[in-house]
Design an enzyme around this catalytic site. Structure first.
Site, PDB file in Angstrom:
ATOM      1  N   ARG A  64       0.664   7.947  24.276  1.00  0.00           N
ATOM      2  CA  ARG A  64       0.377   7.249  23.023  1.00  0.00           C
ATOM      3  C   ARG A  64       0.890   5.792  23.059  1.00  0.00           C
ATOM      4  O   ARG A  64       0.277   4.886  22.502  1.00  0.00           O
ATOM      5  CB  ARG A  64       1.041   8.037  21.888  1.00  0.00           C
ATOM      6  N   LEU A  92      -0.307   4.830  14.684  1.00  0.00           N
ATOM      7  CA  LEU A  92       0.028   3.787  15.667  1.00  0.00           C
ATOM      8  C   LEU A  92       1.489   3.948  16.080  1.00  0.00           C
ATOM      9  O   LEU A  92       2.344   4.235  15.234  1.00  0.00           O
ATOM     10  CB  LEU A  92      -0.191   2.400  15.054  1.00  0.00           C
ATOM     11  N   ASN A 106      -2.862  -0.311   4.833  1.00  0.00           N
ATOM     12  CA  ASN A 106      -3.629   0.920   5.001  1.00  0.00           C
ATOM     13  C   ASN A 106      -4.227   1.337   3.660  1.00  0.00           C
ATOM     14  O   ASN A 106      -3.579   1.198   2.625  1.00  0.00           O
ATOM     15  CB  ASN A 106      -2.684   2.022   5.511  1.00  0.00           C
ATOM     16  N   THR A 107      -5.450   1.854   3.716  1.00  0.00           N
ATOM     17  CA  THR A 107      -6.040   2.451   2.511  1.00  0.00           C
ATOM     18  C   THR A 107      -5.828   3.960   2.592  1.00  0.00           C
ATOM     19  O   THR A 107      -5.899   4.547   3.678  1.00  0.00           O
ATOM     20  CB  THR A 107      -7.558   2.183   2.435  1.00  0.00           C
ATOM     21  N   HIS A 108      -5.583   4.582   1.441  1.00  0.00           N
ATOM     22  CA  HIS A 108      -5.364   6.032   1.449  1.00  0.00           C
ATOM     23  C   HIS A 108      -6.009   6.667   0.218  1.00  0.00           C
ATOM     24  O   HIS A 108      -5.810   6.185  -0.905  1.00  0.00           O
ATOM     25  CB  HIS A 108      -3.870   6.356   1.495  1.00  0.00           C
ATOM     26  N   GLY A 142       6.546   5.564   8.999  1.00  0.00           N
ATOM     27  CA  GLY A 142       6.298   6.918   8.515  1.00  0.00           C
ATOM     28  C   GLY A 142       4.817   7.170   8.287  1.00  0.00           C
ATOM     29  O   GLY A 142       3.974   6.306   8.543  1.00  0.00           O
ATOM     30  N   ASP A 144       2.094   7.294   5.830  1.00  0.00           N
ATOM     31  CA  ASP A 144       1.706   6.853   4.478  1.00  0.00           C
ATOM     32  C   ASP A 144       2.917   6.684   3.560  1.00  0.00           C
ATOM     33  O   ASP A 144       2.845   6.983   2.353  1.00  0.00           O
ATOM     34  CB  ASP A 144       0.693   7.842   3.859  1.00  0.00           C
TER      35      ASP A 144
HETATM   36  C1  GAR Z   1     -11.108   6.330   3.262  1.00  0.00           C
HETATM   37  O1  GAR Z   1     -11.127   7.111   2.106  1.00  0.00           O
HETATM   38  C2  GAR Z   1      -9.687   6.052   3.701  1.00  0.00           C
HETATM   39  O2  GAR Z   1      -8.806   5.854   2.648  1.00  0.00           O
HETATM   40  C3  GAR Z   1      -9.371   7.321   4.421  1.00  0.00           C
HETATM   41  O3  GAR Z   1     -10.505   7.565   5.190  1.00  0.00           O
HETATM   42  C4  GAR Z   1     -11.646   7.119   4.466  1.00  0.00           C
HETATM   43  C5  GAR Z   1     -12.488   6.275   5.364  1.00  0.00           C
HETATM   44  O4  GAR Z   1     -13.740   6.055   4.807  1.00  0.00           O
HETATM   45  N1  GAR Z   1      -8.160   7.179   5.203  1.00  0.00           N
HETATM   46  C6  GAR Z   1      -7.272   8.150   5.349  1.00  0.00           C
HETATM   47  O5  GAR Z   1      -7.420   9.277   4.893  1.00  0.00           O
HETATM   48  C7  GAR Z   1      -6.044   7.761   6.129  1.00  0.00           C
HETATM   49  N2  GAR Z   1      -4.996   8.695   5.922  1.00  0.00           N
HETATM   50  P1  GAR Z   1     -14.749   5.011   5.462  1.00  0.00           P
HETATM   51  O6  GAR Z   1     -14.711   5.223   6.971  1.00  0.00           O
HETATM   52  O7  GAR Z   1     -16.079   5.371   4.871  1.00  0.00           O
HETATM   53  O8  GAR Z   1     -14.290   3.620   5.056  1.00  0.00           O
END
Ligand code: GAR
Length: 197
Positions: A64, A92, A106-108, A142, A144
């Protein structure tokens, strides 16, 4: 003008929203490259908008850390001001996070710290709660767990499936992400301050 590298693993709908926002001359950020840990479906959006892509698969590396170093080299070759994990589903390694922090967000698809991890939507449904949300965070070492930049609550409806709920979360995520990029670009959000608070 803020230069962005966006990392994806899947369909890249949030990436597409950023690419569309960048078409507005007034938008203070531009995606300079899109990376992934695989040949992601979302590369079709980058190709459509003429944005270069790079793919660094974990399976091509002995461990990794070596994978992370190769990913970092690709990212840094674009000298981005900000790196956005937008549906990037691999963790990462710490030295990549250290090298990019605090300019790594990051988006979650949940209201963090509730339901972190790879299945935020599924886990919220399984918990039987009546609301979940969308969050944008600064990435730390960590899962998220980094400082929250922006988040919104979203109700869970009685007949929601993982797909229907995720479909309602994503447009909210997109708005949060675009507003966050705007706020970072014009100094309303200071990532360094958030990361050290
Ligand atoms: C999004 O909802 C993002 O927040 C999530 O994956 C999706 C990607 O959608 N990420 C996670 O769950 C990270 N833990 P997309 O590829 O259509 O933008």
């Amino acid at each position: 003008m803020l230069s962005l590298v966006v990392l994806i693993s899947g369909g890249g709908s949030n990436l597409r929203a950023l690419l569309e926002a960048s078409e507005d001359a007034e938008f203070p950020a531009r995606v300079v490259a899109v990376g992934a840990d695989r040949d992601a479906d979302g590369f079709s959006h980058s190709e459509e908008f003429g944005i270069p892509t790079f793919s660094v698969a974990l399976s091509n590396f002995p461990d990794r850390e070596a994978w992370g170093d190769a990913m970092l080299e690709q990212i840094q070759s674009w000298q981005p001001d900000l790196v956005i994990l937008s549906g990037f589903m691999k963790l990462l390694p710490p030295r990549v996070i250290d090298a990019l922090s605090p300019n790594l967000i990051n988006t979650h698809p949940a209201y963090l710290p509730e339901f972190p991890g790879a299945h935020g939507v599924r886990d919220a449904l399984a918990a039987g709660v009546t609301q979940t949300g969308a969050s944008i965070i600064v990435v730390d070492s960590g899962v998220d767990s980094g400082p929250i930049i922006a988040q919104t609550r979203i109700p869970i409806l009685p007949r929601d499936t993982e797909a229907s709920l995720h479909d309602r979360i994503k447009p909210v995520e997109r708005q949060l992400l675009i507003q966050t990029v705007l706020d970072i670009a014009n100094g309303r959000i200071d990532l360094k301050e958030l990361a050290t608070a």
